[in-house]
Design an enzyme around this catalytic site. Structure first.
Site, mmCIF file in Angstrom:
data_model
loop_
_atom_site.group_PDB
_atom_site.id
_atom_site.type_symbol
_atom_site.label_atom_id
_atom_site.label_comp_id
_atom_site.label_asym_id
_atom_site.label_seq_id
_atom_site.Cartn_x
_atom_site.Cartn_y
_atom_site.Cartn_z
ATOM 1 N N HIS A 169 -2.712 -2.521 15.681
ATOM 2 C CA HIS A 169 -3.672 -3.163 14.794
ATOM 3 C C HIS A 169 -5.107 -3.130 15.315
ATOM 4 C CE1 HIS A 169 0.154 -4.903 13.343
ATOM 5 N NE2 HIS A 169 -0.450 -4.822 12.173
ATOM 6 N N CYS A 223 0.788 -10.414 19.423
ATOM 7 C CA CYS A 223 0.050 -9.861 18.288
ATOM 8 C C CYS A 223 0.575 -10.507 17.014
ATOM 9 C CB CYS A 223 0.206 -8.348 18.210
ATOM 10 S SG CYS A 223 -0.536 -7.646 16.709
ATOM 11 N N LYS A 267 -3.534 -2.336 5.932
ATOM 12 C CA LYS A 267 -4.618 -3.190 5.462
ATOM 13 C C LYS A 267 -5.533 -3.568 6.621
ATOM 14 C CE LYS A 267 -3.583 -3.563 1.070
ATOM 15 N NZ LYS A 267 -4.491 -3.105 0.003
ATOM 16 N N LYS A 296 -3.186 5.265 11.165
ATOM 17 C CA LYS A 296 -2.064 4.741 10.398
ATOM 18 C C LYS A 296 -2.576 3.942 9.208
ATOM 19 C CE LYS A 296 1.651 1.294 10.811
ATOM 20 N NZ LYS A 296 1.064 0.173 10.077
ATOM 21 N N HIS A 315 4.012 1.482 2.282
ATOM 22 C CA HIS A 315 5.188 0.757 1.801
ATOM 23 C C HIS A 315 5.899 1.569 0.715
ATOM 24 C CE1 HIS A 315 2.443 -2.726 3.010
ATOM 25 N NE2 HIS A 315 3.456 -2.812 3.843
ATOM 26 N N CYS A 352 1.688 -7.843 14.379
ATOM 27 C CA CYS A 352 3.041 -7.315 14.604
ATOM 28 C C CYS A 352 4.092 -8.409 14.609
ATOM 29 C CB CYS A 352 3.103 -6.576 15.946
ATOM 30 S SG CYS A 352 2.144 -5.065 16.042
ATOM 31 N N CYS A 387 -4.152 -5.017 20.427
ATOM 32 C CA CYS A 387 -2.873 -4.408 20.039
ATOM 33 C C CYS A 387 -3.084 -2.919 19.797
ATOM 34 C CB CYS A 387 -2.348 -5.090 18.782
ATOM 35 S SG CYS A 387 -0.948 -4.242 17.995
ATOM 36 N N HIS A 406 0.836 -1.193 0.000
ATOM 37 C CA HIS A 406 0.000 0.000 0.000
ATOM 38 C C HIS A 406 0.877 1.251 0.000
ATOM 39 C CE1 HIS A 406 0.862 0.475 4.259
ATOM 40 N NE2 HIS A 406 0.251 -0.655 4.579
#
Length: 538
Positions: free
Chosen positions: A165, A137, A316, A313, A31, A140, A162, A28
């Site tokens: 996430h 997690c 996905k 943040k 990245h 992570c 988490c 995405h």
């Protein structure tokens, strides 16, 4: 080698890495952001005339990949192969990423060396067997401290989730192997103290220093409840913890235990670029592993902030990931690369905004830069039949442009090449572009062209040469950021026959005035940055 220094050795390549991206889904915008930053940095250093090595790649082991592949009814290797070949590599090619290597952690050249590295640590007494129970997690791929967890909301209301996430953690109880990370707290703090630029930005450095000062726990370096990983060499019922495996790519990709000459002239990395959410792995675990095996530490760990969409943040998991092709199809690849680094200060969080991108594209790329190139080419064509005239009537206005260019080159080189201040370096170049636009407006060549006297023709020639030569320098300065449009401008200026390819131009020579020869054929090509169509519908 020793673990005490990070100074650059003579003959060593300028080695930059992106993170080794976890290949659980298609890449995405987040990245792309870090990868483009690394590409701009390494292109800049190549144009300094340096030997450069840029590494990127994919992290393919771990429980998250296993779960995703199982849900899709295929093997983890098949899932990774599909994503890498259909999504990751094609996107980097599309974005003009000029990486020197793409390492996949499932490759034998990596996995064999990882087993050797871990075996060395075990033989030195740095690894022992023990048990652990705690929150984990999967997103992570990391054990969490109880105090880090949040209370979930919505469908996860009341559950421990988490903080990154926002999904419930697993409570794991395993017999694992542990690395004696707790032995390295004081050594790490001493290194941070002796090398204040080791972790950047300062906010990231402070976070890591405070974390280490609280005391480090030994690190579980194996998992035994699944088998998608690199087996522990002395106990193959265990696989190596995915983060230990992943971090070692920065060594295995450049010849660790395989090609000593390459390793000696490349390792360690001068700059590791990464998102701040994986800072501790790179700034704590990675240097501790290197210390334990007597290897040199990297020069800098540089953490970029998060790209935010709706205040969250980009990921996905949170459904805020944006496919970069959705943006490049509208704005183009060069503008995409430019906006990521011009619109957001590297190291700070920043929000992606279609509206802001559109406004900056129109104002800075199309109006300031693109129109400047078009106007200069059109006037050389109209007044000198496309042959660049020489400058024979320089005055104070031209001297101001000459001096400003020299300052711009020095400032951009320092900010981008040394300080990783991509935004500051780009803004310096565009300030110069605005100055050249102002110069043309002030000199009014369309009025000077009405004077057919020798003095008038000399003055007109000088104005247009000055503007074209300034554009020659801008093409060099912006080539690492926007290689496609810079190459088109280079061709329109007729620069290659006399000066050679754009990629061969030395960055610090960009400010040497008078390199574009009189007589060069100037052509007016398509607009560098054409007018945008309306925003595509959702």
């Amino acid at each position: 080698m020793t673990a005490t220094g990070s100074e650059k050795l003579d003959g060593k390549a300028f080695y930059v890495s992106s993170p080794i991206y976890y290949v659980n889904d298609a890449p995405h915008l987040g990245h792309a952001y870090t990868t483009v930053a690394g590409d701009v940095l390494t292109r800049w250093h190549r144009q300094r005339g340096e030997k450069v090595w840029y590494l990127t790649g994919t992290d393919e082991y771990g429980q998250k990949v296993l779960r995703t592949a199982t849900a899709k009814g295929i093997t983890p290797q098949e899932w990774c192969d599909k994503l890498v070949e259909e999504e990751w590599k094609p996107l980097w090619k599309h974005l003009e990423i000029a990486n020197d290597d793409f390492l996949r952690t499932t490759q034998k050249r990596h996995s064999d060396r990882v087993r050797e590295f871990v075996q060395d640590l075990y033989d030195k007494g740095e690894i022992y067997k023990g048990g652990y129970e705690g929150p984990y997690c999967v997103g992570c791929e990391e054990y969490k401290l109880p105090g880090e967890l949040l209370i979930g909301e919505g469908e996860y209301a009341g559950e421990k989730v988490c903080p990154i996430h926002k999904r419930p953690v697993d409570i794991l109880k395993e017999e694992n192997y542990f690395f004696r990370l707790s032995d390295y707290g004081d050594k790490l703090l001493a290194h941070y103290e002796a090398n204040p630029d080791f972790i950047q930005p300062e906010s990231a450095r402070n976070e890591v220093v405070n974390f280490v000062r609280q005391g480090l726990q030994d690190l579980s370096i194996s998992r035994s409840t699944f088998d998608w990983g690199i087996p522990i060499p002395w106990d193959e019922k265990h696989v190596i913890y995915v983060w230990v495996d992943a971090l070692l790519n920065y060594a295995t990709a450049v010849g660790y235990n395989d090609n000593q000459e390459k390793f000696d002239t490349t390792f360690p990395a001068d700059v590791h670029l990464l998102g701040k959410d994986i800072l501790r792995f790179h700034a704590v675990i990675w240097p501790a592993l290197l210390m334990a095996n007597g290897l040199r530490l990297p020069g800098r760990i540089a953490a970029n902030g998060w790209l935010l969409v709706g205040g969250e943040k980009m990921s996905k998991t949170n459904l805020t990931g944006i496919n970069p092709r959705e943006i490049t199809s509208h704005f183009g690849v060069d503008a995409f690369r430019w906006y990521l680094l011009r619109g957001i200060a590297f190291g700070q969080d920043g929000s992606f905004s279609w509206e802001d991108f559109t406004a900056r594209y129109t104002s800075e790329l199309a109006n300031d830069y693109g129109n400047l190139a078009s106007r200069v080419a059109a006037m050389v064509g109209r007044y000198f039949d496309g042959a660049l005239p020489g400058a024979t009537a320089d005055g104070e206005a031209e001297k101001a442009i000459h001096d400003s260019l020299a300052k711009t080159v020095a400032e951009a080189d320092r900010k981008i090449g040394d300080d990783l201040d991509f935004q500051g370096g780009i803004l310096a170049v565009f300030d110069f572009v605005k100055q050249v636009n102002g110069y043309i407006s002030d000199q009014e060549p369309w009025k000077v062209a009405k004077d057919d006297s020798p003095e008038g023709r000399a003055r007109l020639a000088t104005i247009l040469y000055t503007a074209a030569e300034a554009l020659r320098a801008v093409a060099v300065l912006l080539n690492p950021v926007m290689p496609l449009s810079s190459q088109r401008l280079w061709e329109c200026l007729g620069a290659e026959p006399a000066l050679g390819s754009l990629s061969a131009q030395k960055m610090l020579e960009a400010g040497a005035w008078g390199r574009l020869p009189a007589g060069a054929t100037i052509t007016k090509g398509a607009n560098l940055f054409p007018r945008l169509e309306e925003k595509p519908s959702a």
